[in-house]
Motif scaffolding. Structure first.
Motif, PDB file in Angstrom:
ATOM      1  N   UNK A  56       0.809  -1.222   0.000  1.00 47.97           N
ATOM      2  CA  UNK A  56       0.000   0.000   0.000  1.00 47.97           C
ATOM      3  C   UNK A  56       0.837   1.264   0.000  1.00 47.97           C
ATOM      4  N   UNK A  57       2.142   1.142   0.228  1.00 47.88           N
ATOM      5  CA  UNK A  57       3.013   2.311   0.276  1.00 47.88           C
ATOM      6  C   UNK A  57       3.722   2.573  -1.046  1.00 47.88           C
ATOM      7  N   UNK A  58       3.468   1.729  -2.040  1.00 47.45           N
ATOM      8  CA  UNK A  58       4.124   1.887  -3.334  1.00 47.45           C
ATOM      9  C   UNK A  58       3.087   1.799  -4.444  1.00 47.45           C
ATOM     10  N   UNK A  59       3.386   2.459  -5.543  1.00 47.44           N
ATOM     11  CA  UNK A  59       2.617   2.242  -6.766  1.00 47.44           C
ATOM     12  C   UNK A  59       3.236   1.052  -7.494  1.00 47.44           C
ATOM     13  N   UNK A  60       2.399   0.091  -7.870  1.00 44.43           N
ATOM     14  CA  UNK A  60       2.894  -1.117  -8.533  1.00 44.43           C
ATOM     15  C   UNK A  60       2.853  -0.943 -10.041  1.00 44.43           C
ATOM     16  N   UNK A  61       3.976  -1.181 -10.668  1.00 50.84           N
ATOM     17  CA  UNK A  61       4.137  -1.008 -12.104  1.00 50.84           C
ATOM     18  C   UNK A  61       4.622  -2.327 -12.687  1.00 50.84           C
ATOM     19  N   UNK A  62       3.868  -2.898 -13.614  1.00 52.82           N
ATOM     20  CA  UNK A  62       4.231  -4.191 -14.194  1.00 52.82           C
ATOM     21  C   UNK A  62       4.785  -3.990 -15.597  1.00 52.82           C
ATOM     22  N   UNK A  63       5.973  -4.569 -15.855  1.00 50.04           N
ATOM     23  CA  UNK A  63       6.561  -4.456 -17.194  1.00 50.04           C
ATOM     24  C   UNK A  63       5.759  -5.330 -18.162  1.00 50.04           C
ATOM     25  N   UNK A  64       5.820  -4.981 -19.424  1.00 51.68           N
ATOM     26  CA  UNK A  64       5.068  -5.700 -20.451  1.00 51.68           C
ATOM     27  C   UNK A  64       5.703  -7.063 -20.717  1.00 51.68           C
ATOM     28  N   UNK A  65       4.875  -8.115 -20.706  1.00 54.60           N
ATOM     29  CA  UNK A  65       5.411  -9.468 -20.901  1.00 54.60           C
ATOM     30  C   UNK A  65       4.771 -10.198 -22.084  1.00 54.60           C
ATOM     31  N   UNK A  66       4.221  -9.418 -23.037  1.00 55.01           N
ATOM     32  CA  UNK A  66       3.564 -10.035 -24.192  1.00 55.01           C
ATOM     33  C   UNK A  66       4.584 -10.477 -25.236  1.00 55.01           C
ATOM     34  N   UNK A  67       4.118 -11.290 -26.170  1.00 57.03           N
ATOM     35  CA  UNK A  67       4.995 -11.717 -27.264  1.00 57.03           C
ATOM     36  C   UNK A  67       5.414 -10.530 -28.120  1.00 57.03           C
ATOM     37  N   UNK A  68       4.499  -9.561 -28.262  1.00 59.60           N
ATOM     38  CA  UNK A  68       4.841  -8.378 -29.038  1.00 59.60           C
ATOM     39  C   UNK A  68       6.004  -7.621 -28.427  1.00 59.60           C
TER      40      UNK A  68
END
Length: 755
Positions: A498-510
């Motif tokens: 809750x103390x951080x903004x979660x950012x997910x890197x792109x993991x698609x085939x593209x």
């Protein structure tokens, strides 16, 4: 013959003397002839001191010496003070001893052998008279200061007592030579048991009455200044300054420090600048002379005139630092002016990052850059970069960090439980970068991190062993501090999440295809980092206070659907402030000099975090998770059989690890159920709870524009028309774009909304 020479004559000496004048010999009290265990040295008064490291007692050693003709009284000099004139220690190096001595006129003509450098010829004896002549100071004046000539290790030395403020002798320093020898600086020795202090403390009453003092290196500069009526204190060696000595200078209004033009002088300068006297400190540099003594010797008649001129050029340390800071600020402002006036700095950053070899991830890179810029604020925005192994998380973070000065962050791969408490690395207005969340090992480490992020500091009390026993110790680390952490986990510790903004890197085939192409293409150009580094350096000294005119309206438009919004909404406001600080060259200032944030700042931030805020409070479901749930629903509906992760991967054209992350997140939120209880067997997935409709937490910019227009016109003009063609209905309400409906402004010019 001197007592030391008599003793060495009957011993089997292995080596010596060393730089302290000590010899090592084979002890006559036991039969060991493999290890020289007996230390032999001469005291200041000429006595011979003996110590056997093998454990033989003094009586045993003395009894063995008596058998060789050395009586106990032979260990003492005849006059009880020093040694006889004309004797000299030989350069003992082997077990076969042949003492040599140079006496009378021969000694003066040939010079004295240096006991610290066997075989080398030393300088003439350093007597008080010779010292006074070399410094062109009256001998009687030096005697009044307590200086005298003594014998030490076969040569003459000037004894310089260090008296405490109440006149007691606290330490003694011996000067053995007038000049440095080619083999090194062996001019000084401390009497055993001496604890170095500032030289001249017994004159502190005079110093306080004068209201000033001159700090110099060593004793001779003090002697010169005192002779000319100038109050001074001596630092016994540039590297020996101790922070607690600043307490000795309490009540002294002005402190002048003469800085010698060498490495030692720079070291002393740095230590004084970091001490408790910095606010009263003036650095003095002598024109054409290394130190005060040399300035005096160059022209004694004009010494005071030349010294006053040097003092007149000496500005306070605070003024010097301010002047240097202003000059540096002008320099970096010129270096980054073109960049600072860009309308969309983040877009330019993403473009330059792409040319340097980073494929895709434009949104992630922009958010990281903006979060790192928020370190300048009182509340910093922290980021968790999530993604599968080999997803490029670390590479992305490293490339973004290259656009920032090194003092903006402190990067670690791991840290121990109590690193945050005990590390001396500065963390105020700085980011901690931890590559892999597992590097924050242990519950205590994560607890300290939570405290640092929430409270802006760490206060940790522990106990430690001291000479007075176990004592409490309070450790305080001042922030504010931000955190960037990378992880393969879908979620971190709940209280950290809750103390951080979660950012997910792109993991698609593209995205994988883009990375492969970037690797094949290589870097098309290395970015010029100078303006970027200059921009961040300039922002450190530029304005940091930001006013957001529409903050109240934004707070009214955000639906209060989750407690976590109390933190996330603050993070959004701080990102808006960081964006305004970054673009302050193109922003207006209010009457108090604060930067006025525009709607453009909100638009830029909303593009980066709107979905992250919604996902953080689970008001919406990430697209990847939603696609995985739909894929399971389709496959399950086709044959009514449970679905495997491999099946989801094939359906979505993803690799297994990417599909697994989506499925794991969906299971944790209850949108999928796994019928397989055995964790070693493949999952058997079926649909779970229905997916919720998306709820957009951050309102579109048009809604804020409507609030602004209503506020400016007293609620007379109607709000902007709906952007999706909806006529509104419901008594003038129109869609807000977040599942709520906005209504026409009320009498106070405020916009209401309903879910």
């Amino acid at each position: 013959m001197r007592p030391l020479e008599r003793v060495l004559e009957v011993l089997e000496v292995d080596r010596g003397p060393d730089h302290r004048g000590e010899y090592l010999a084979f002890c006559p009290a036991h039969d060991d002839r493999n290890t020289p265990n007996l230390r032999v040295e001469e005291a200041e008064d000429g006595r011979v001191l003996l110590h056997c490291f093998a454990g033989c007692s003094q009586d045993e050693v003395l009894s063995a010496l008596e058998e060789r003709g050395i009586r106990r009284r032979d260990l003492f000099s005849r006059n009880g003070r020093g040694v006889e004139e004309g004797s000299n220690l030989p350069p003992y190096r082997t077990a076969t001893l042949q003492p040599r001595s140079v006496k009378g006129e021969d000694k003066r003509e040939k010079g004295l052998r240096d006991p610290a450098q066997p075989g080398a010829m030393a300088q003439p004896p350093c007597t008080l008279e010779a010292y006074a002549g070399a410094k062109e100071l009256p001998v009687e004046f030096l005697r009044e200061l307590g200086l005298s000539t003594v014998s030490y290790m076969g040569t003459k030395a000037v004894r310089m007592p260090y008296l405490t403020e109440d006149g007691r002798e606290g330490a003694v320093r011996l000067r053995l030579a007038l000049e440095k020898s080619p083999q090194g600086d062996n001019r000084f020795r401390w009497r055993k048991g001496s604890k170095p202090t500032l030289y001249g403390l017994w004159r502190m009453e005079r110093v306080r009455e004068a209201g000033y003092v001159v700090l110099v290196e060593g004793e001779s500069d003090c002697h010169t200044l005192w002779h000319h009526g100038i109050e001074a204190l001596g630092v016994p060696g540039a590297s020996n300054w101790k922070a607690e000595w600043a307490e000795d200078l309490e009540g002294v209004g002005k402190v002048y420090a003469v800085i010698e033009p060498d490495e030692g002088g720079e070291m002393l300068k740095a230590r004084l600048a970091a001490s408790g006297i910095r606010d009263r400190l003036r650095f003095v540099e002598l024109d054409g002379a290394k130190d005060v003594s040399e300035l005096h010797l160059s022209d004694p008649t004009r010494f005071l005139e030349n010294l006053r001129a040097a003092f007149g050029r000496a500005a306070t340390l605070i003024d010097q630092e301010k002047e240097r800071a202003e000059a540096r600020a002008r320099e970096v402002r010129e270096a980054c002016e073109g960049l600072a006036r860009e309308g969309r700095i983040l877009d330019r950053f993403a473009a330059e990052l792409g040319r340097s070899g980073v494929a895709g991830e434009s949104r992630a890179a922009k958010l990281l850059y903006l979060a790192l810029t928020s370190r300048l604020l009182e509340r910093i925005v922290s980021i968790a970069v999530k993604g599968p192994s080999s997803g490029g998380k670390t590479y992305l973070v490293e490339r973004v960090l290259s656009f920032f000065p090194e003092d903006a962050y402190y990067a670690l791969t791991a840290m121990s439980e109590r690193t945050l408490a005990y590390s001396e690395e500065p963390i105020k207005h700085r980011f901690l970068v931890i590559y892999e969340a597992e590097g924050m090992s242990g519950d205590f480490a994560t607890y300290l991190m939570r405290s640092l992020l929430s409270e802006g500091r760490v206060r940790y009390e522990t106990v430690e062993s001291t000479k007075d026993g176990i004592r409490p110790r309070l450790i305080e680390r001042e922030g504010p501090t931000g955190l960037i952490v990378t992880t393969t986990a879908v979620k971190l510790h709940p209280e950290n999440e809750t103390r951080l903004l979660s950012l997910t890197v792109t993991d698609t085939r593209g995205q994988t295809r883009n990375v492969l192409r970037a690797l094949a293409r290589g870097r098309t150009g290395e970015p010029d980092l100078k303006p970027w580094l200059a921009l961040q350096e300039w922002l450190v000294t530029a304005e940091r206070q930001v006013v957001i005119p529409y903050a109240g309206d934004l707070a009214e438009l955000v639906p209060p659907v989750a407690v976590r919004l109390r933190r996330d909404f603050g993070a959004v406001l701080n990102l808006i402030r960081a964006h305004a600080v970054l673009h302050q060259a193109t922003r207006e200032k209010d009457a108090d000099g604060r930067i006025v944030a525009t709607l453009d700042d909100y638009v830029a931030v909303r593009e980066l975090v709107a979905d992250l805020v919604s996902e953080g409070i689970e008001a919406t479901v990430p697209n990847g998770v939603r696609e995985a749930v739909h894929a399971v629903a389709r496959l399950h509906a086709g044959n009514s059989e449970p679905v495997t992760v491999a099946g989801v991967a094939r359906e979505l054209e993803l690799d297994r690890s990417a599909a697994s992350r989506r499925v794991r997140s969906a299971r944790e939120q209850g949108y999928l159920r796994d019928l397989e209880d055995n964790p070693r067997k493949p999952s058997r997935l079926v649909p779970g709870d229905p997916l919720p409709e998306d709820l957009e937490i951050l309102p579109p910019p048009d809604a804020l524009k409507a609030c602004k227009r209503a506020g400016e016109n007293g609620g007379i003009d109607p709000p902007l028309p709906p952007s999706n063609g909806d006529e509104g209905g419901g008594g003038g309400a129109y869609p807000s774009g977040n599942g709520a409906r906005l209504h026409a402004p009320d009498e106070d010019g405020r916009v209401r909304f309903t879910l």
